[in-house]
Design a protein around this motif. Structure first.
Motif, mmCIF file in Angstrom:
data_model
loop_
_atom_site.group_PDB
_atom_site.id
_atom_site.type_symbol
_atom_site.label_atom_id
_atom_site.label_comp_id
_atom_site.label_asym_id
_atom_site.label_seq_id
_atom_site.Cartn_x
_atom_site.Cartn_y
_atom_site.Cartn_z
ATOM 1 N N SER A 469 23.409 -13.133 3.637
ATOM 2 C CA SER A 469 23.906 -14.299 2.906
ATOM 3 C C SER A 469 22.816 -14.925 2.038
ATOM 4 C CB SER A 469 24.438 -15.348 3.879
ATOM 5 O OG SER A 469 24.774 -16.522 3.187
ATOM 6 N N LYS A 470 23.064 -14.955 0.750
ATOM 7 C CA LYS A 470 22.183 -15.684 -0.161
ATOM 8 C C LYS A 470 22.317 -17.184 0.070
ATOM 9 C CE LYS A 470 22.382 -12.222 -3.839
ATOM 10 N NZ LYS A 470 22.787 -11.955 -5.229
ATOM 11 N N ARG A 471 23.513 -17.595 0.496
ATOM 12 C CA ARG A 471 23.736 -19.006 0.728
ATOM 13 C C ARG A 471 22.887 -19.538 1.870
ATOM 14 N NH1 ARG A 471 30.190 -19.038 0.745
ATOM 15 N NH2 ARG A 471 29.770 -17.043 1.701
ATOM 16 N N LEU A 472 22.647 -18.665 2.879
ATOM 17 C CA LEU A 472 21.802 -19.101 3.980
ATOM 18 C C LEU A 472 20.383 -19.376 3.475
ATOM 19 C CD1 LEU A 472 21.204 -19.617 6.954
ATOM 20 C CD2 LEU A 472 20.793 -17.175 7.227
ATOM 21 N N CYS A 473 19.861 -18.455 2.674
ATOM 22 C CA CYS A 473 18.513 -18.648 2.127
ATOM 23 C C CYS A 473 18.465 -19.906 1.263
ATOM 24 C CB CYS A 473 18.102 -17.429 1.303
ATOM 25 S SG CYS A 473 18.042 -15.889 2.251
ATOM 26 N N PHE A 474 19.491 -20.075 0.459
ATOM 27 C CA PHE A 474 19.532 -21.269 -0.390
ATOM 28 C C PHE A 474 19.597 -22.532 0.457
ATOM 29 C CE2 PHE A 474 22.220 -24.506 -2.403
ATOM 30 C CZ PHE A 474 21.447 -24.802 -3.514
ATOM 31 N N SER A 475 20.410 -22.489 1.526
ATOM 32 C CA SER A 475 20.577 -23.681 2.359
ATOM 33 C C SER A 475 19.273 -24.063 3.040
ATOM 34 C CB SER A 475 21.666 -23.438 3.402
ATOM 35 O OG SER A 475 22.903 -23.194 2.788
ATOM 36 N N LEU A 476 18.551 -23.045 3.529
ATOM 37 C CA LEU A 476 17.277 -23.335 4.181
ATOM 38 C C LEU A 476 16.275 -23.917 3.189
ATOM 39 C CD1 LEU A 476 16.945 -20.204 6.499
ATOM 40 C CD2 LEU A 476 17.460 -22.551 7.187
ATOM 41 N N LEU A 477 16.227 -23.324 2.001
ATOM 42 C CA LEU A 477 15.340 -23.853 0.966
ATOM 43 C C LEU A 477 15.741 -25.278 0.591
ATOM 44 C CD1 LEU A 477 13.077 -23.446 -1.126
ATOM 45 C CD2 LEU A 477 14.798 -22.458 -2.668
ATOM 46 N N TYR A 478 17.035 -25.500 0.460
ATOM 47 C CA TYR A 478 17.551 -26.818 0.118
ATOM 48 C C TYR A 478 17.207 -27.840 1.202
ATOM 49 C CZ TYR A 478 20.970 -30.306 -1.425
ATOM 50 O OH TYR A 478 21.575 -31.465 -1.853
ATOM 51 N N LEU A 479 17.298 -27.377 2.465
ATOM 52 C CA LEU A 479 17.002 -28.264 3.587
ATOM 53 C C LEU A 479 15.543 -28.723 3.560
ATOM 54 C CD1 LEU A 479 17.829 -29.506 6.328
ATOM 55 C CD2 LEU A 479 17.224 -27.337 7.380
ATOM 56 N N LEU A 480 14.627 -27.763 3.381
ATOM 57 C CA LEU A 480 13.207 -28.104 3.358
ATOM 58 C C LEU A 480 12.867 -28.967 2.147
ATOM 59 C CD1 LEU A 480 11.748 -24.646 4.439
ATOM 60 C CD2 LEU A 480 11.983 -26.701 5.847
ATOM 61 N N THR A 481 13.490 -28.644 1.014
ATOM 62 C CA THR A 481 13.244 -29.440 -0.188
ATOM 63 C C THR A 481 13.723 -30.872 -0.007
ATOM 64 O OG1 THR A 481 13.540 -27.454 -1.534
ATOM 65 C CG2 THR A 481 13.638 -29.567 -2.684
ATOM 66 N N THR A 482 14.874 -31.023 0.624
ATOM 67 C CA THR A 482 15.420 -32.355 0.851
ATOM 68 C C THR A 482 14.515 -33.193 1.747
ATOM 69 O OG1 THR A 482 17.646 -31.462 0.629
ATOM 70 C CG2 THR A 482 17.448 -33.617 1.658
ATOM 71 N N LEU A 483 13.939 -32.553 2.761
ATOM 72 C CA LEU A 483 13.018 -33.272 3.634
ATOM 73 C C LEU A 483 11.834 -33.816 2.837
ATOM 74 C CD1 LEU A 483 12.012 -34.144 6.417
ATOM 75 C CD2 LEU A 483 11.009 -31.864 6.686
ATOM 76 N N PHE A 484 11.294 -32.963 1.960
ATOM 77 C CA PHE A 484 10.174 -33.404 1.120
ATOM 78 C C PHE A 484 10.590 -34.540 0.195
ATOM 79 C CE2 PHE A 484 8.361 -32.979 -3.174
ATOM 80 C CZ PHE A 484 7.058 -33.381 -2.907
#
Length: 909
Positions: A469-484
């Motif tokens: 899933s590309k969406r999983l990779c995107f979601s994880l990246l999005y999650l870390l970016t949101t924390l920052f």
């Protein structure tokens, strides 16, 4: 007794920003997991191209153009379709259209006359044309009967290079306008809709077209009337002609997009052609079917769901195809691996060349021989033709991303539409799963069906979703970016993402403490725009401070110097020059000419104020309050060195000074010298100037360069505004960085001077409507034109002049003088004279007309403090009521202006 200790929440957790960020963080975590685990949902579906554009056509409510849209449950997030920049695409396709070598070789079409439009060739004859390795062979491709359209339509069709085509026969669909078009698309792409008499009758009924004209246009679509009774009895078969013979109807076109009338295009066709055909280097692009991959599946569904009435003919068609080489889809079908044999042909994008043209001709011949169900003949023609078709069968998610599908407007009781034709035959058989298996003899499709079941059972299992899933990779990246971003947003002093404060240590303490009775913060006008989204960005305060100091020391930035006309004892402060005399000073190509610029009467201020004003050698901020019209408010957001280097001057009259004294705001440092916070108060004896207080306020507004002769930069701010950004940062960002003479906000609503003039009269902003008419007639007579794109880089003719930033030099000083002369001649409504002076003066003014969003970021606006019992002056009785046509009469000098204004306004919006 000991004191009970009360628990206190740590300051970190008292922050609303932090709480919001944490809520946002956990919400994002939930959405990311949901997006990962859901195979059919997409949380964020964005438009691939969404320019600002008004509707192309306004439909009557009775037409119901947007009724019965079909919802889609598929996700466009994982769609492989990505669009390049519109202007790059436009240029590339334009270059391709000019390069004829990209579309050669061209093959020859068979000519002749026949009872049928397509010639009705038998099976062997049709097959003989599949191999086209010899370019000298003529290929049958319809038009054995004349296509019954008008010569006017035919001539226009021959001029098109890129065309979008659709058709509605038997009133089977609504006509819908394309959306998301780029700024140049309507000028370069043809949109043609083919209709029959029945459909045209429906257009007339809903008053979409006029019966008076023979040529019709509805929004983007040019309507082509087809006399379908000269072609086929079946309306669906007539629709096949523009669908598959588009390269013959438009012989000079290089690219085409076919779109079924049940679809509404939501993406610019140039972007579609570039993304699906040009970038992929193919002849044709078409969507794969959302459910089926084998032709036989589509054939059974066609019979089962009664999409074609004659089941026996369907069986004969499939037997013919099986006998002549049709095979089920498998991975061996090179060069079409991992695709399908069944398309969704409601959207077809073509590059007109040998491959796509041959395919379209051969497919049309099959449709005439059997039925208009083009999905049944698709794989048969594609797999057997030579040379091979370079094909992009894109995923159905792409189709759902670029078009909205609607139901047909068939009625259960009305005329028969669509593929059943106007005279449907009796259904000969009910479809079953073994429809195409003849048990009494050896069906020619038995081997096909056997191979179909084998290929279906050997389809490889897909990799687990979690691991691909590309969406999983995107979601994880999005999650870390949101924390920052959440932490950054909490810690940022500007409360905006990626916007750092320009200050190291901004001034925090209030500049002045007002008594509660004054109410300086009452009646603020709210704005819904976010300051974080503004297009203005400030450099670091220390760097700006140093750069502006150096510019102020360098006298060359303000040369050459304008020479002013001198004179005293005039009846007017500005000497009231005639129209022709004022115009004579617009062209200042020689510096030896003295320009009238006020001060033909003495400006009534004290000598101590005059000396202080002359000592302002760098930057000055100026405002004025006459007749106690506004409150005096302190600037906010000042840097640590601003008050020491920037002068703040507020000009007031006796009425205003009386109000300030009433609220005990005046602090006298010396005799007749007043200061309120940052502002030095300058008393003006206004009764020695103009009767109108607004006209007295124009003097410091437009003659600031004369009142402060040694200043290099100035900021004018209306007293209804409170400055919320440091003036040095404003000057640097809007004037110095942009390398202009002056910066002013464009008006939030109007772009034409005439619009402002009508609003001035309509809303009674000036009492004498006849003088307004005289003013506008004078300007029209002397060259005032409505705004058009030819006036660029000026984006508008109407400013919001509440905030003006200037670099004091020849152009800005000349502009200010000329505007002042116009205001004295007519009225203090400076927005009316703005474009007239700007466009007529020479040398030209280098102007930055920034967006109103910038204005709302750097200033807070308040209502005036006028009371109902107070008047600015004894105004004469209003002599006219404004209307939309108050400037139009049979002899008006502004008739041409208004005519051009309506035309340019329609194109602008």
């Amino acid at each position: 007794m000991g004191k009970t200790k009360s628990f206190k929440t740590p300051p970190l957790f008292e922050s609303k920003l932090l709480c919001t960020s944490l809520l946002y963080l956990f919400t994002t975590l939930f959405l990311a997991l949901y997006n990962t685990l859901s195979p059919t949902r997409c949380l964020f579906r964005s438009s691939p191209f969404d320019p600002l554009q008004t509707p192309l056509f306004l439909y009557p409510p009775s037409y119901g153009v947007h009724k019965h849209a079909l919802t889609t449950h598929r996700s466009s997030c994982s769609s492989p379709l990505f669009f390049s920049d519109y202007l790059d695409v436009f240029k590339e396709i334009e270059d391709l259209c000019k390069n004829s070598s990209a579309f050669t070789p061209v093959f020859r079409y068979m000519e002749g006359n026949a009872h049928s439009f397509g010639g009705n060739f038998n099976t062997k004859e049709r097959i003989s044309f599949f191999d086209h390795r010899n370019d000298n062979v003529d290929v049958p491709c319809g038009f054995f009967k004349k296509f019954p359209i008008s010569n006017a339509d035919r001539i226009v069709m021959e001029k098109c290079r890129v065309v979008v085509v659709s058709a509605i026969f038997n009133n089977h669909d609504k006509i819908r306008q394309p959306r998301g078009l780029g700024s140049k698309t309507l000028d370069t792409v043809c949109f043609f809709m083919f209709v029959d008499d029945t459909t045209l009758k429906g257009f007339h009924y809903h008053q979409l077209v006029s019966r008076k004209f023979q040529e019709y246009k509805i929004g983007a679509w040019r309507i082509v009337k087809v006399l379908s009774n000269y072609l086929y009895e079946n309306p669906a078969m007539n629709g096949v002609i523009p669908k598959y013979l588009v390269h013959r109807l438009f012989p000079n076109s290089k690219f085409s997009v076919w779109i079924d009338a049940k679809l509404q295009l939501t993406v610019d066709p140039l972007l579609l052609i570039h993304a699906l055909v040009v970038t992929e280097n193919v002849d044709m692009a078409i969507s794969r079917h959302p459910e089926f991959i084998h032709t036989i599946e589509e054939a059974m569904a066609t019979a089962r769901w009664r999409k074609w009435w004659d089941v026996d003919s369907l069986q004969a068609q499939m037997e013919t195809y099986c006998e002549n080489g049709l095979q089920p889809w498998s991975s061996n079908k090179l060069p079409y691996p991992s695709v399908a044999d069944v398309p969704d042909s409601s959207l077809i994008v073509r590059k007109h060349g040998l491959g796509s043209n041959l395919f379209s001709c051969l497919l049309f011949n099959e449709l005439e021989a059997f039925n208009p169900r083009d999905q049944l003949a698709f794989a048969y023609v594609r797999d057997n033709m030579s040379p091979k078709l370079k094909l992009n069968m894109f995923d159905v998610e792409v189709l759902e991303q670029v078009a909205v599908e609607y139901r047909h407007n068939l009625k259960s009781f009305g005329t028969s539409f669509g593929e059943e034709g106007s005279k449907p035959f009796k259904r000969t058989k009910r479809a079953t799963h073994d429809l195409l298996i003849n048990t009494t003899c050896c069906s020619k499709c038995q081997n096909y069906l056997h191979a179909t079941s084998s290929s279906s059972t050997t389809t490889p299992n897909t990799i687990a979703l979690f691991f691909r899933s590309k969406r999983l990779c995107f979601s994880l990246l999005y999650l870390l970016t949101t924390l920052f971003l959440a932490l950054y947003h909490y810690l940022s002093p500007t409360q905006c993402l990626f916007r750092s404060s320009p200050f190291d240590h901004p001034l925090q303490t209030p500049l002045f403490t007002y008594p509660s009775s004054y109410g300086e913060h009452k009646y603020a006008l709210t704005t819904h725009r976010s300051v974080c989204n503004s297009s203005i960005f400030f450099s670091g305060y220390r760097r700006v401070f140093k750069e502006i100091q150096e510019l102020c020391r360098n006298s060359s930035v303000s040369t050459p110097v304008l020479r002013y006309m001198q004179g005293k004892n005039s009846g007017s402060f500005g000497a009231y020059f005639s129209t022709q005399k004022r115009i004579s000073y617009f062209d200042h190509s020689t510096n030896n000419v003295e320009v009238p610029c006020g001060f033909f009467k003495e400006f009534p201020i004290t000598d101590s104020d005059r000396i202080a004003m002359e000592n302002c050698s760098g930057v000055v901020v100026v405002s004025a309050i006459f007749n106690n019209h506004d409150k005096i408010r302190q600037p906010r957001g000042l840097g640590s060195k601003t008050l020491d280097t920037v002068c703040f001057f507020m000009f007031v009259d006796e009425a205003t000074l009386k109000g300030l004294d009433y609220h005990q705001l005046i602090i006298s440092t010396k005799s007749d010298e007043y200061r309120i916070g940052a502002w030095r108060i300058v008393k003006v004896s206004s009764h020695e100037l103009y009767d109108n207080p607004a006209m007295n306020g124009v003097i410091p507004k437009y003659l600031v360069h004369r009142l402060f002769p040694n200043s290099k930069f100035s900021v004018w701010i209306d007293a209804k505004l409170q400055l919320t950004a440091d003036p040095l940062l404003l000057i640097h960002s809007l004037v110095v960085s942009e390398n202009v003479d002056m910066a002013i906000s464009r008006h939030p609503f109007f772009i034409h001077t005439m619009e402002e003039a009508m609003a001035t009269a309509r809303w009674k902003k000036w009492w004498d409507v006849e003088s307004l008419q005289t003013q506008m007639e004078t300007y029209c007579e002397n060259g005032l034109q409505p705004w058009t794109s030819n006036k660029l880089p000026y984006p508008s003719d109407v400013p919001d002049s509440a905030l003006i930033l200037r670099k004091h030099g020849l152009s800005s000083n000349l502009f200010s003088c000329l505007v002042f002369n116009e205001l004295e001649a007519f009225n203090p409504r400076d927005q009316l004279a703005f474009a007239y002076v700007r466009d007529g003066m020479s040398p030209k003014l280098k102007l930055n007309m920034f967006d109103v969003k910038v204005f709302e970021q750097v200033a807070m606006e308040y209502r005036h403090s006028l009371k109902s019992s107070t008047t600015l002056n004894k105004q004469p009785k209003r002599i006219a009521i404004a209307s939309h046509v108050f400037l139009v009469n049979s002899t008006s000098s502004c008739s041409n202006y208004l005519s051009k204004m309506w035309t340019s306004t329609q194109s602008y919006y």
